[in-house]
Each structure stands twice: as C-alpha cells, then as structure tokens.
Write a protein that holds these residues in place. Structure first.
Motif, PDB file in Angstrom:
ATOM      1  N   GLY A  37      32.521  55.189  28.621  1.00 43.20           N
ATOM      2  CA  GLY A  37      33.409  54.250  29.166  1.00 43.20           C
ATOM      3  C   GLY A  37      34.946  54.660  29.530  1.00 43.20           C
ATOM      4  O   GLY A  37      35.223  53.880  30.546  1.00 43.20           O
ATOM      5  N   SER A  40      37.011  51.619  30.492  1.00 45.41           N
ATOM      6  CA  SER A  40      36.258  50.453  30.498  1.00 45.41           C
ATOM      7  C   SER A  40      35.373  50.473  29.205  1.00 45.41           C
ATOM      8  O   SER A  40      34.096  50.714  29.334  1.00 45.41           O
ATOM      9  CB  SER A  40      35.360  50.215  31.625  1.00 45.41           C
ATOM     10  OG  SER A  40      36.340  50.040  32.848  1.00 45.41           O
ATOM     11  N   LEU A  43      31.298  49.377  28.676  1.00 45.85           N
ATOM     12  CA  LEU A  43      30.304  49.516  29.845  1.00 45.85           C
ATOM     13  C   LEU A  43      28.898  50.448  29.653  1.00 45.85           C
ATOM     14  O   LEU A  43      28.226  50.542  30.523  1.00 45.85           O
ATOM     15  CB  LEU A  43      31.100  49.927  30.891  1.00 45.85           C
ATOM     16  CG  LEU A  43      31.663  48.512  31.923  1.00 45.85           C
ATOM     17  CD1 LEU A  43      30.397  47.855  32.517  1.00 45.85           C
ATOM     18  CD2 LEU A  43      32.521  47.545  30.906  1.00 45.85           C
ATOM     19  N   TYR A 321      29.594  43.078  35.016  1.00 44.17           N
ATOM     20  CA  TYR A 321      30.221  44.206  34.163  1.00 44.17           C
ATOM     21  C   TYR A 321      30.935  43.358  33.015  1.00 44.17           C
ATOM     22  O   TYR A 321      31.057  44.097  31.752  1.00 44.17           O
ATOM     23  CB  TYR A 321      31.248  45.007  35.032  1.00 44.17           C
ATOM     24  CG  TYR A 321      30.757  45.837  35.961  1.00 44.17           C
ATOM     25  CD1 TYR A 321      29.375  45.907  36.199  1.00 44.17           C
ATOM     26  CD2 TYR A 321      31.669  46.215  37.277  1.00 44.17           C
ATOM     27  CE1 TYR A 321      28.983  46.617  37.536  1.00 44.17           C
ATOM     28  CE2 TYR A 321      30.990  46.886  38.239  1.00 44.17           C
ATOM     29  CZ  TYR A 321      29.855  47.155  38.341  1.00 44.17           C
ATOM     30  OH  TYR A 321      29.254  47.759  39.294  1.00 44.17           O
ATOM     31  N   ARG A 322      31.683  42.286  33.076  1.00 41.34           N
ATOM     32  CA  ARG A 322      32.217  41.626  32.071  1.00 41.34           C
ATOM     33  C   ARG A 322      31.450  41.425  31.074  1.00 41.34           C
ATOM     34  O   ARG A 322      31.763  41.170  29.758  1.00 41.34           O
ATOM     35  CB  ARG A 322      33.009  40.359  32.809  1.00 41.34           C
ATOM     36  CG  ARG A 322      34.159  40.587  33.530  1.00 41.34           C
ATOM     37  CD  ARG A 322      35.250  39.879  33.338  1.00 41.34           C
ATOM     38  NE  ARG A 322      36.369  39.977  34.452  1.00 41.34           N
ATOM     39  CZ  ARG A 322      37.537  40.944  34.129  1.00 41.34           C
ATOM     40  NH1 ARG A 322      37.245  41.470  32.981  1.00 41.34           N
ATOM     41  NH2 ARG A 322      38.343  41.030  34.848  1.00 41.34           N
ATOM     42  N   ALA A 325      31.730  44.383  28.703  1.00 42.76           N
ATOM     43  CA  ALA A 325      32.892  44.806  28.306  1.00 42.76           C
ATOM     44  C   ALA A 325      33.092  44.467  26.806  1.00 42.76           C
ATOM     45  O   ALA A 325      32.790  43.497  26.279  1.00 42.76           O
ATOM     46  CB  ALA A 325      34.071  44.444  29.085  1.00 42.76           C
ATOM     47  N   SER A 326      33.675  45.551  26.065  1.00 40.62           N
ATOM     48  CA  SER A 326      33.910  45.207  24.647  1.00 40.62           C
ATOM     49  C   SER A 326      35.605  44.943  24.379  1.00 40.62           C
ATOM     50  O   SER A 326      36.363  45.773  24.883  1.00 40.62           O
ATOM     51  CB  SER A 326      33.735  46.470  23.903  1.00 40.62           C
ATOM     52  OG  SER A 326      34.321  46.397  22.494  1.00 40.62           O
ATOM     53  N   ALA A 330      38.716  47.234  23.987  1.00 40.92           N
ATOM     54  CA  ALA A 330      39.821  47.055  24.765  1.00 40.92           C
ATOM     55  C   ALA A 330      41.080  46.875  23.934  1.00 40.92           C
ATOM     56  O   ALA A 330      42.213  47.547  24.194  1.00 40.92           O
ATOM     57  CB  ALA A 330      39.870  46.050  25.770  1.00 40.92           C
ATOM     58  N   GLU A 383      41.085  40.835  27.612  1.00 40.04           N
ATOM     59  CA  GLU A 383      40.132  40.753  28.899  1.00 40.04           C
ATOM     60  C   GLU A 383      40.996  41.484  29.973  1.00 40.04           C
ATOM     61  O   GLU A 383      40.220  42.075  30.935  1.00 40.04           O
ATOM     62  CB  GLU A 383      40.066  39.479  29.057  1.00 40.04           C
ATOM     63  CG  GLU A 383      38.995  38.545  28.129  1.00 40.04           C
ATOM     64  CD  GLU A 383      38.865  37.186  28.274  1.00 40.04           C
ATOM     65  OE1 GLU A 383      39.707  36.529  29.125  1.00 40.04           O
ATOM     66  OE2 GLU A 383      38.119  36.463  27.517  1.00 40.04           O
ATOM     67  N   SER A 386      40.234  45.333  29.516  1.00 39.43           N
ATOM     68  CA  SER A 386      38.721  45.692  29.169  1.00 39.43           C
ATOM     69  C   SER A 386      38.163  46.356  30.244  1.00 39.43           C
ATOM     70  O   SER A 386      36.887  47.155  30.205  1.00 39.43           O
ATOM     71  CB  SER A 386      37.910  44.439  28.723  1.00 39.43           C
ATOM     72  OG  SER A 386      37.855  43.737  29.766  1.00 39.43           O
ATOM     73  N   ILE A 387      38.652  46.355  31.531  1.00 40.13           N
ATOM     74  CA  ILE A 387      37.877  46.801  32.607  1.00 40.13           C
ATOM     75  C   ILE A 387      38.960  47.578  33.469  1.00 40.13           C
ATOM     76  O   ILE A 387      39.834  46.726  34.087  1.00 40.13           O
ATOM     77  CB  ILE A 387      36.853  45.952  33.672  1.00 40.13           C
ATOM     78  CG1 ILE A 387      35.662  45.531  32.827  1.00 40.13           C
ATOM     79  CG2 ILE A 387      36.397  46.840  34.964  1.00 40.13           C
ATOM     80  CD1 ILE A 387      34.759  44.728  33.564  1.00 40.13           C
ATOM     81  N   ALA A 422      34.024  51.799  36.648  1.00 39.73           N
ATOM     82  CA  ALA A 422      33.456  50.875  35.412  1.00 39.73           C
ATOM     83  C   ALA A 422      31.832  51.374  35.323  1.00 39.73           C
ATOM     84  O   ALA A 422      31.606  51.137  33.874  1.00 39.73           O
ATOM     85  CB  ALA A 422      33.110  49.279  36.333  1.00 39.73           C
TER      86      ALA A 422
END
Length: 493
Positions: A37, A40, A43, A321-322, A325-326, A330, A383, A386-387, A422
């Motif tokens: 990850g 990100s 992912l 991808y969202r 995402a954790s 994050a 958020e 997170s990426i 990502a």
C-alpha cells in the motif's frame, strides 16, 4: 477557476505545438516502500494490486525492469524503523490495515534490481540516528560497487518514537539535536567515503604482489560530540564514492542541512504554494551560505496520478480505489506523521475549532487548499490522505495530469516528481502507457538515459563523467584525488 482552465488549455496547446515553456526536462522517480500500500493503505485488497508481494525479490526485479524500459530516472525507496502507533496509542490500526506494516529493510533488494538493469538509479532511505556511520559507509559503498554506481542515499533523521524505543532510547532526540547529530554524521561519511582512500590506492600489481599501496589509505581520526571514528574506511572507493544525496526537511535546521548537502530534495504537500517558499529559501541559503548554484539542487514533489483515456475513466478508477482505501490506516499514518492522536476527538468534531493549536494549524493547512470541503473531521482528514498520502492526486487524462505537473513546475519551481502508486504495479504501467508519451510530446521528458549504463549521478545531472558530487558540493572538498600526497590533502573538519 476559469483562469486556471484557460492556463491548462494554453499549456495543452503549447504541448501540441512542441513548446516547452520552462525548458526543463523532468526527473521522474517511482516512489515505493518495502511494504503493502505505501501511501494508499488498504489498496492491497484491490484484486489488481500486488503490493502485498513485497517479500518476493521478483516483485522488485520486475518493477525495476519495467521502469528502466520506460527510462524512469530512479526508484526512490522510503523506509521507517518503527510502526505507526500514535493513533489510539497502539499499532492495531496499522496492523489491521497494513499501513506500512510490516515493512522490510530496503537496501537489501537493490543489488537484485541492479543486476537485472543497467541505467536506472536507486535512492534508498537510511536514517542517521540509529546506525554508526562506519557501518553505514560500508553498506553504501558495497551497494554502490554492486550497482556500478547507481545508488542514492536519502538522508533522514527519523521521526517515530516507536523506532527510538526499539533502538535502546526512551524517545527520539529533540528535533534540532537530531539535525546536529546528522550534520556530524555526514561529515564522518564524507571523510570515510572521500578522504580515507586515494582514488588510485588499489593497484593490483601482480608482479610485485601489491594489492593496495599502503600510504594511499589513511585513518580519518574523527573525534566529535556524537562520534569517534578512527578509520580507515573498510571499502575501496566505489564508482560514485558518495552516493547521490537526497533529503527532505522543511524545518529551519532541515533547510540549512539540505542547502549544504542535498543534491535532490523530496517535498510532499497538497499544493505548490505550500512548498514554493521553502524551495526558494533552500536554494537561496545554498547560494549565500555554501557557494552552491541553487538550481543544482533538484526538487522532486510527491504526486499520485490516476490516469484514464478519458476524464470519466480516470474518475471511475478513483471511485473504485476509494472503495478499498482504509480510513483507519490513513489515520494511523497521519497521526504518525504529525505526532497528533486524532482518536481523542469525536467522529463529527470540527477539528478547526478544537483547543489544540497543533491540530488546528495542521488541519487548516489542508483546508486552505480544499475550499469545497465545509467540515473537517478526523474522517475528512483520513479521506484526504487515504490515497496518495500527503501529496496531490492528479486525476484525468494524460494531458490533464501533464498540465498539473506543469503547474507545479511553474508555481513551485520543482524539477520533477516522485510518483506514488494507488495500485502496484498498474499505476506505474498507466504512467508509462499514458503519461510519459504526453510528457515526451511536450518536450519535458527524455527519450533515453543521458548516460546509458552510467551512474545515478551522471544520469541525474545528464552529465557524462560526473560520477562524484559537483565541484561546488561540500563532499568534493573531501575527495582524495589520484596522484596527490596525503600531506597535500588535509581532511576537512
């Protein structure tokens, strides 16, 4: 917004006409870490992601081959020596989400990647806080030899208390004390790497049976506040002697350190305006205090491009991808980066109104460049990072992403980008297939390595023969050149 759109359209038209307004050829690195990850978290759960395969050497060898075929400058490998345990005061969020946990040591895999490639460089993160310089000098020289001079050293002083506790300390040294230690550390490294052996010390005279001429190797006899190192260096001079020096640091002490030592600086911010002042200050300090040309310090910005053949396709990728995402991962990363535990605040609590100055100022910094977000809770922050972590996400077509790159070049005076992923390796494949042709069409990315088979530094500066630091760089004053008697080259203090 209308002005920015017109500027973007102008940049696109200029590119199609073969115009390169800045005249810069971008330096492009892949930004990775030996974990899942990386920037990100979460992912790794995506069915197309392979970042969890980081324990397999082939995972890294295939990446190096892929990137070299595309003529990427280097692979920049981040590292931490501890876990992200500030959030909730424990490692649970990092453990569950895989947020840079577990993480392997990065230098070990460079030789395997180097053996499968010829020109791509490898910038590896190693801290000055937890390892003796004599030992690190040996490790760096070894890999610089084995890679034929394609090693870079990203100098960090570390920032996690979890690392300090596992290295026999109760907590980290104070920030400025860490930089004072780093200042002495790099001097010891320069003495070992540049001053301990003369360039022509090894003669391999088979007839006389002389491997190394004794008087061409000397002790450095360093005695300082933090280190006492007699020397000599245990390795003969490697192709670069001193690896390409990379560094990140925006504090007052960090900027002075970078101005003297860095050949490349890594910056991470969500908007160019955030780091433009620091970049200008570092270059000014380099010129006024250290006699360097500030333009020789190349600045690389963290970015995460999400590319599509259409804007709609790119936006659909981001939405996909969202889903993976954790947000907890994050938050583990954010709290580790800042030292602030956001678990103390309620789910709906507006962080710009809390008592803590550190929390308010940090979140206001994010909010300033995201005017469309009306409320900033800890989940908003999660958020946001997170990426792509603490850098911008560029979502769109190759032309749109290239326009974003150009904005950073124009507004922050950066020289290139550390591209995070990502999805591993698909994000890099998208960059290669979609973005690089657009950058080449604009005349801002090379078609071939400047020095195929050359050292990292030769290709970094596009200057054949520039294996060691530039003459203006402090490390060059330590170089014990061939034919010079020891009495005529006093080791600088």
């Amino acid at each position: 917004m209308a002005k920015r759109k017109r500027q973007a359209e102008h940049a696109t038209r200029a590119a199609r006409n073969g115009v390169n307004p800045s005249g810069k050829k971008l330096i492009i690195n892949a930004f990775v870490e030996m974990c899942s990850g990386h920037q990100s978290p979460g992912l790794w759960r995506h069915p197309e992601d392979h970042s969890h395969e980081f324990n397999d050497v082939n995972h890294w060898v295939e990446l190096a081959k892929l990137l070299e075929e595309a003529k990427i400058h280097g692979i920049f490998v981040a590292d931490v020596l501890g876990g992200y345990d500030v959030y909730h005061g424990n490692l649970d969020a990092a453990k569950i989400s895989g947020a840079q946990w577990p993480v392997n040591e990065p230098l070990a895999v460079v030789s395997a990647m180097a053996a499968a490639t010829k020109s791509i460089g490898f910038g590896v993160t190693v801290s000055t806080t937890y390892e003796q310089p004599y030992h690190l000098a040996r490790r760096l020289s070894t890999v610089d030899h084995l890679s034929k001079g394609r090693l870079g050293w990203n100098i960090v002083t570390s920032y996690l208390d979890s690392a300090a506790r596992n290295m026999g300390m109760k907590e980290q040294l104070q920030h400025d004390e860490r930089y004072a230690q780093a200042e002495e550390y790099v001097k010891v490294m320069y003495k070992l790497l540049e001053s301990s052996w003369r360039d022509d010390a090894v003669v391999l005279d088979r007839e006389k049976g002389v491997y190394t001429v004794p008087e061409r190797v000397r002790e450095i006899n360093h005695k300082g506040k933090f280190f006492e190192v007699p020397g000599p260096h245990i390795c003969q001079p490697s192709p670069q002697r001193t690896p390409l020096i990379l560094q990140a640091g925006a504090s007052k002490a960090g900027k002075v350190f970078a101005a003297q030592n860095a050949e490349a600086i890594f910056v991470s911010a969500h908007a160019p305006a955030v780091c433009a002042k620091n970049i200008a200050e570092i270059r000014e300090i380099a010129a006024s205090q250290f006699g360097r040309d500030g333009k020789n310090i190349k600045v690389l910005a963290l970015v995460t491009p999400i590319l599509g053949r259409t804007e709609e396709e790119a936006q659909a990728k981001l939405a996909d991808y969202r889903k993976y995402a954790s947000l907890e991962g994050a938050l583990a990363l954010f709290c580790g980066w800042t030292g602030i535990d956001l678990a103390k605040y309620g789910d709906d609590e507006e962080l710009r109104q809390v008592e803590s100055n550190a929390v308010r100022s940090t979140v206001e910094g994010y909010a300033r460049f995201s005017p469309g977000t009306s409320k900033w809770t800890k989940h908003t922050v999660a958020e946001h990072v997170s990426i792509g972590g603490n850098g911008p996400i560029f979502v769109g077509t190759a032309a749109q992403v290239a326009n974003g790159f150009q904005t950073w070049v124009d507004e922050a005076d950066v020289d290139g980008f550390n591209i995070a992923y990502a999805l591993f390796p698909q994000s890099f494949k998208d960059v290669i297939e979609l973005l690089l042709p657009e950058l080449r069409a604009r005349g801002i990315f090379w078609d071939e390595y400047s020095v195929p088979g050359g050292t990292y530094r030769e290709n970094f500066y596009s200057k054949k023969g520039q294996k060691g630091p530039l003459d203006e760089h402090v490390a060059s004053t330590y170089r014990w050149k061939a034919g010079v008697d020891a009495s005529d080259h006093i080791i600088p203090e």
